[in-house]
Each structure stands twice: as C-alpha cells, then as structure tokens.
Design a protein around this motif. Structure first.
Motif, short mmCIF file in Angstrom:
data_model
loop_
_atom_site.label_atom_id
_atom_site.label_comp_id
_atom_site.label_asym_id
_atom_site.label_seq_id
_atom_site.Cartn_x
_atom_site.Cartn_y
_atom_site.Cartn_z
N VAL A 3 -34.73 -10.85 -26.90
CA VAL A 3 -35.22 -9.57 -26.37
C VAL A 3 -36.49 -9.21 -27.10
CG1 VAL A 3 -34.69 -7.15 -26.01
CG2 VAL A 3 -32.87 -8.84 -25.90
N GLN A 4 -37.55 -9.10 -26.34
CA GLN A 4 -38.81 -8.77 -26.98
C GLN A 4 -39.11 -7.29 -26.78
OE1 GLN A 4 -40.82 -11.44 -24.50
NE2 GLN A 4 -40.04 -13.24 -25.54
N PHE A 5 -38.83 -6.50 -27.79
CA PHE A 5 -39.11 -5.08 -27.66
C PHE A 5 -40.56 -4.81 -28.01
CE2 PHE A 5 -34.55 -5.01 -28.62
CZ PHE A 5 -34.14 -4.41 -27.45
N ARG A 6 -41.12 -3.94 -27.29
CA ARG A 6 -42.48 -3.54 -27.63
C ARG A 6 -42.43 -2.14 -28.20
NH1 ARG A 6 -45.71 -4.05 -22.34
NH2 ARG A 6 -43.96 -2.78 -21.74
N SER A 10 -42.59 3.88 -23.57
CA SER A 10 -42.23 3.24 -22.31
C SER A 10 -42.92 3.87 -21.14
CB SER A 10 -40.74 3.39 -22.08
OG SER A 10 -40.10 2.28 -22.57
N GLN A 67 -25.65 2.50 -26.09
CA GLN A 67 -26.87 1.85 -26.58
C GLN A 67 -26.84 1.99 -28.11
OE1 GLN A 67 -28.55 0.29 -24.32
NE2 GLN A 67 -29.42 1.57 -22.70
N ARG A 73 -33.32 2.24 -26.24
CA ARG A 73 -33.64 0.99 -26.93
C ARG A 73 -35.12 0.85 -27.24
NH1 ARG A 73 -30.23 -3.55 -26.90
NH2 ARG A 73 -28.14 -2.87 -26.35
N ARG A 341 -38.99 13.66 -13.77
CA ARG A 341 -38.07 13.12 -12.77
C ARG A 341 -36.79 13.92 -12.60
NH1 ARG A 341 -40.08 7.52 -12.35
NH2 ARG A 341 -38.32 6.98 -11.07
N PHE B 19 -44.11 -10.06 -20.83
CA PHE B 19 -44.58 -8.81 -20.23
C PHE B 19 -46.05 -8.91 -19.95
CE2 PHE B 19 -40.93 -7.61 -22.86
CZ PHE B 19 -40.19 -6.89 -21.94
N ASN B 41 -41.72 -3.72 -14.28
CA ASN B 41 -41.14 -3.23 -15.54
C ASN B 41 -41.04 -1.71 -15.51
OD1 ASN B 41 -40.09 -3.20 -18.08
ND2 ASN B 41 -42.07 -3.43 -19.11
N ARG B 42 -40.44 -1.20 -14.46
CA ARG B 42 -40.29 0.25 -14.37
C ARG B 42 -38.98 0.51 -13.66
NH1 ARG B 42 -45.09 2.14 -11.65
NH2 ARG B 42 -46.29 1.93 -13.56
N CYS B 43 -38.10 1.22 -14.32
CA CYS B 43 -36.78 1.45 -13.75
C CYS B 43 -36.87 2.43 -12.58
CB CYS B 43 -35.85 1.99 -14.83
SG CYS B 43 -34.19 2.28 -14.23
N PRO B 44 -36.25 2.10 -11.45
CA PRO B 44 -36.32 3.02 -10.31
C PRO B 44 -35.56 4.32 -10.55
CG PRO B 44 -34.81 1.21 -9.85
CD PRO B 44 -35.47 0.90 -11.16
N GLY B 47 -37.75 5.70 -14.64
CA GLY B 47 -39.05 5.15 -15.01
C GLY B 47 -39.14 4.45 -16.36
N ALA B 48 -38.03 4.20 -17.04
CA ALA B 48 -38.10 3.48 -18.31
C ALA B 48 -38.67 2.08 -18.11
CB ALA B 48 -36.70 3.38 -18.92
N ALA B 49 -39.12 1.48 -19.20
CA ALA B 49 -39.57 0.08 -19.14
C ALA B 49 -38.33 -0.80 -19.03
CB ALA B 49 -40.38 -0.25 -20.38
N GLU B 52 -37.27 -4.18 -20.88
CA GLU B 52 -37.09 -4.25 -22.32
C GLU B 52 -35.62 -4.14 -22.70
OE1 GLU B 52 -39.88 -1.71 -24.39
OE2 GLU B 52 -41.33 -2.15 -22.81
N GLY B 53 -34.77 -3.95 -21.73
CA GLY B 53 -33.34 -3.86 -22.02
C GLY B 53 -32.75 -5.24 -22.30
N CYS B 78 -30.87 -1.32 -18.34
CA CYS B 78 -32.01 -0.46 -18.65
C CYS B 78 -31.90 0.11 -20.08
CB CYS B 78 -32.08 0.68 -17.64
SG CYS B 78 -33.47 1.79 -17.98
#
Ligand code: FES
Lengths: 367, 137
Positions: A3-6, A10, A67, A73, A341, B19, B41-44, B47-49, B52-53, B78
């Motif tokens: 897992v490559q976290f940046r 986000s 998590q 994360r 959102r 990525f 790379n955007r959760c519907p 909107g999280a990346a 990366e999960g 996610c």
C-alpha cells in the motif's frame, strides 16, 4: 500487501465559503507529550499504576475500529505520530482546503472516566493546558473544549471556573457514557459552573462508565457499537431533561456531539406523551420535555442521518430547528464528513450559512 | 479517447499500484496477479482518494454462520468510510445501484506498437524492446 500511501491531502476540493468544524479530535504525538503539564508525582503514578478506567478491558476499548486508530487512512502525519497529532498536517489536510474559520477541539482519551479522581483531574487539567500550548495558541482558528474529571462534579466545576474568561476555550466537554445517566446530581456542579462562565456543555458520544454499551449487555459487532452511541445519548438526554437540569440551569446550552439527530423528534414525542401521564412523578418540570430539548440542545452533524428521501431529512431538521445544527467533520476519524458533500441540494442560502457557520459562531461566541 | 503509456511492465509488479495524474484526473493503476486495472482515484461516495485504501478480499455469506472470503487482493477499501469496490470493474459492494468507482481499461502493449502510436507517453521514455502498461482515457 503493498500500500503506497501518499502524505498529501486527499481532497482536491477547496471551499470558498468559510465553515465551522465543531468536532475535531486532536491527538498526542507521544505518550509523554503531556508530561510538561503534569506534576512529577503523576508521571510516576502513570508509570507505576497505569490508567484504571471503569470498564473491564485491560487495554481499553477494542481497536482498530474499522480503520487504524478509527481514523482516515490518509491522515497519518508525514512526520510520524498518530492521526490528528500534527498541527501542520491538520492545517494542510483540513483547515486550509475546507476554509475552516472555527475548529472546535474535542480531545478524547483524556482523564475522563478514570477511577482515581485525583489523577483524572490532573490529566484533564494537563490536556487543557496542552490544547492551548500545542493547538489554540498556534492557530487562532482552533478553539478548545475544557475537559473535566466528570465523575467528580466538584473538581470538574473547579477546573471549569479556573478557565473562566479564557478565550482559548469555547465549551465544556463531557462524554455520553458515564457512571450514571448525565442528569443525575453528581454532575450538577459541572452544569452550574458552565452556566456561570457562559459556555455550552458538549456531550460527545463514547466514554466508558463501566456499563455495557447497550441496556441489555454487550453486543457482538462494532456496527452495533456505532448505533449504540445514539442509545447512550438518548439516555443522557432523557436524564438531563427529567432530572430538571434545564429547570435548574435555565441558561445552560448543550451540544449533542457525534450521535446523530434523526432520533431526536421521536424521543421527544415519546417523552411528551409519557409526561402527560406521569408528570406528578417529576413535578419539578414546568414545561414539556420537548420544549427543553428544543430550547437547550444543539446538534453536531457528523454522523448525519442519510435517509433515501431527502425530504425526510429536512423534516427532521425542521423539527430540530435549522438554527440548532452545527457542522462537524469528526476529523481525523474514519467516519469523517466531507463538507461539500453532506448537505443535499434544496436548502436556502440562509439555512445553509447557518448550518455551516452561523449557528456555531453564535453558540460559541465567535465574532 | 486517448491512449496513455503509463510505465514499463516491470515497474509495476503484481500487488503494486501506481498513482498518476492524467489531464488533471487522478488515476491509479493496479497490477493484480499479473493483470492490470485502472480506477479513478476518487471515491464516488464523498471523494476520498479511494485507491490509497488497502486491498482486501470480499467477505460474503449465503447463510448466517457461513462466511466465504474470496477475491483476495481484488477489492479496494476506501481510506475514509471503508466502502468496498471491485478493482476489476469499479463495482461497489455497498450500494451497487447508486455508486460505482470509475474504471479505465488498461492494457499491455509491446514497445513496437507504443512507439508507433497513437499513444501519449506520460513521463517515461519508451523503447521498442519492452512491454508497456497503457490506459485508455
Ligand atoms: S469517501 Fe469513500 S467511502 Fe466515503
């Protein structure tokens, strides 16, 4: 698993209009980060005896919760330490992109709910000093909550009065799960002091009073714990109303934090109906339970119920009052709400502004 | 639709992901047991990346008490609220009717084809000898 976290925010969103975030959880980067604010006597106490809470689990509540550290994360600070422990990363990931004008800190894992009351008081005071030193003095958008040794109302009240007039603090913080339901008299000195210094009391879901999470014992799943927090909050709220806390402290304002609000109308209806029959049992109440709830209670939005039909959400909010909701993300926790959102379309500009910022500014007295 | 050359195949061994940003769109490319897949790379949900999960499997139960754990390493969870999506299709397992992660077709093309085009090489130099991961966007 690769897992490559940046270590980058986000969200690519940036909000134009300013918002308030009424539930942010700051964390300690290291265990000894509190030591400068704790007398030496308590360092050695901590190292010798550890922390003894009311609940039976040696290591505290079960983790991880969905998590790691029950957190997003992507919220590990690049410099190390747990999620929520770095101010600069919080600025980069939360405060700046989402245009947070007011961020209310609600530290968890404080001295609340410890069995040794002196130690609880010392830890809470240390957390309060730490909030100023590490957070509110470094970023003026952030405001702290006074955490108090909740099971010792007298000591709790003293800590509240000690902070009177300090602009770093905007509320007193309690948790929903205590040794007794929150309306009972051992907690009254806390309400008296909060009313006296003019700060609202927040009741955040969680805490460990030694009782199972549900009224009929320990459930099997974390998902039951998640919804169980609403049950605990209902117990707390019914107790506050029925014990006459709002009759005794008519200027007291309270915030229900992180337990939803969709259940509020039905709890109030049920209380009112029962009150018609049983009011002679609680003659200290001068008004219907629902009236106390509507006048004295504010609600944070994370978690916000998400019914299939948005008119159901709007009806609930109309009952509560658009002036009583406070937007919250719950950063850095995993059930984080993304500000752009959460609110469905169809809300007037005035209500939208109140929801995201106006109500919080008014309640917390921020110009 | 433009085809973008992402990386030489050996830069993305099985179990890894890459990525990248293509025309302002955040994309992740996965190598799952030698097959390549691309997701926005955007959760519907909020909107999280998404990418990366952690990669997990799929816990399913046909009857209470019977649990099957399949698709190991093919489901992305996610990093925010834990919604689960199938890397191969973008299908959501929480709310498949309303939500789907945007999936992009990924292929492997020989260098000889890539040099000829019609491809846009991202930031890599291409040579005819190797194979390349290519995404359609
Ligand atoms: S943003 Fe991905 S599950 Fe909510």
């Amino acid at each position: 698993m690769n897992v490559q976290f940046r270590a980058e925010p986000s969200a690519s969103v940036s909000l134009k209009t300013a918002i308030a975030d009424c539930d942010i959880h700051p964390a300690r980067a290291t265990k000894d980060e509190l030591y400068p604010f704790l007398a030496k006597r308590w360092h050695s106490h901590l190292e010798t005896y550890g922390i003894q809470a009311y609940h039976g689990m040696m290591e505290g509540p079960p983790y991880p919760k969905a998590q790691p550290n029950a957190s997003r994360r992507d919220a590990w600070p690049p410099e190390g330490g747990p999620q929520g422990s770095s101010l600069s990363f919080m600025q980069k990931q939360l405060l700046d992109p989402y245009n947070v004008a007011l961020g209310v800190l609600n530290p968890l894992a404080t001295g609340q709910g410890l069995r040794n009351q002196d130690f609880a008081g010392a830890l809470c005071a240390a957390i309060n000093d730490w909030q100023i030193e590490k957070w509110t003095s470094k970023d003026k958008r952030l405001k702290a909550s006074i955490v108090v040794a909740n099971e010792d109302g007298i000591a709790g009240a003293a800590e509240i009065r000690k902070r009177a007039g300090d602009p770093n603090f905007v509320q007193v913080l309690l948790l929903s799960r205590n040794v007794e339901p929150l309306g009972q008299r051992r907690y009254w000195p806390i309400y008296e002091a909060a009313q006296e210094i003019g700060l609202p009391v927040g009741v955040h879901a969680f805490g460990f009073g030694g009782n199972p999470l549900t009224p009929s014992g320990w459930p099997s799943f974390y998902i039951e714990e998640m919804v169980g927090h609403a049950q605990c909050q209902q117990t707390a709220l019914a107790s506050l109303v029925l014990e006459g806390v709002f009759e005794r402290y008519p200027k007291l304002k309270m915030v229900m934090i992180e337990a939803g609000f969709g259940w509020a109308p039905s709890l109030a209806w049920r209380l009112d109906k029962t009150f018609e029959k049983l009011h002679s049992e609680v003659p200290h109440l001068k008004r219907k339970p629902s009236e106390y709830i509507r006048d004295h209670i504010w609600w944070t939005t994370q978690p916000m119920e998400d019914p299939e039909r948005r008119d159901h959400l709007f009806q609930t909010i109309e009952w509560i009052g658009w002036d009583k909701l406070l937007f919250a993300t719950d950063y850095p926790h995993w059930d984080f709400d993304e500000p752009s959102r959460v609110l469905p379309a169809g809300v007037s500009d005035a209500n939208r502004e109140a929801f995201y910022l106006g109500n919080a500014k008014k309640l917390y007295g921020i110009a | 639709m433009t085809r973008h050359v992402i990386a030489p195949v050996d830069e993305l061994p099985p179990g890894t992901r890459k990525f990248l940003d293509i025309d302002g769109r955040p994309i992740a490319i996965f190598n799952i047991k030698g097959e390549f897949f691309g997701l926005l790379n955007r959760c519907p949900h909020q909107g999280a990346a998404l990418c990366e999960g952690p990669l997990i499997g799929l816990a399913q139960s046909s009857n209470p008490g019977e649990i099957e754990y399949t698709k190991l390493g093919e489901i992305i969870r996610c990093p925010w609220h834990g919604w689960e999506f199938d890397i191969r299709t973008g299908q959501s397992y929480c709310d498949p009717k309303r939500f789907r992660a945007r999936a992009y077709p990924v292929n492997v093309e020989p260098g000889s084809a890539v040099v000829k085009g019609p491809y846009v090489a991202e930031t890599i130099a291409v040579s005819v000898e190797s194979d390349y991961v290519v995404v359609d966007l």
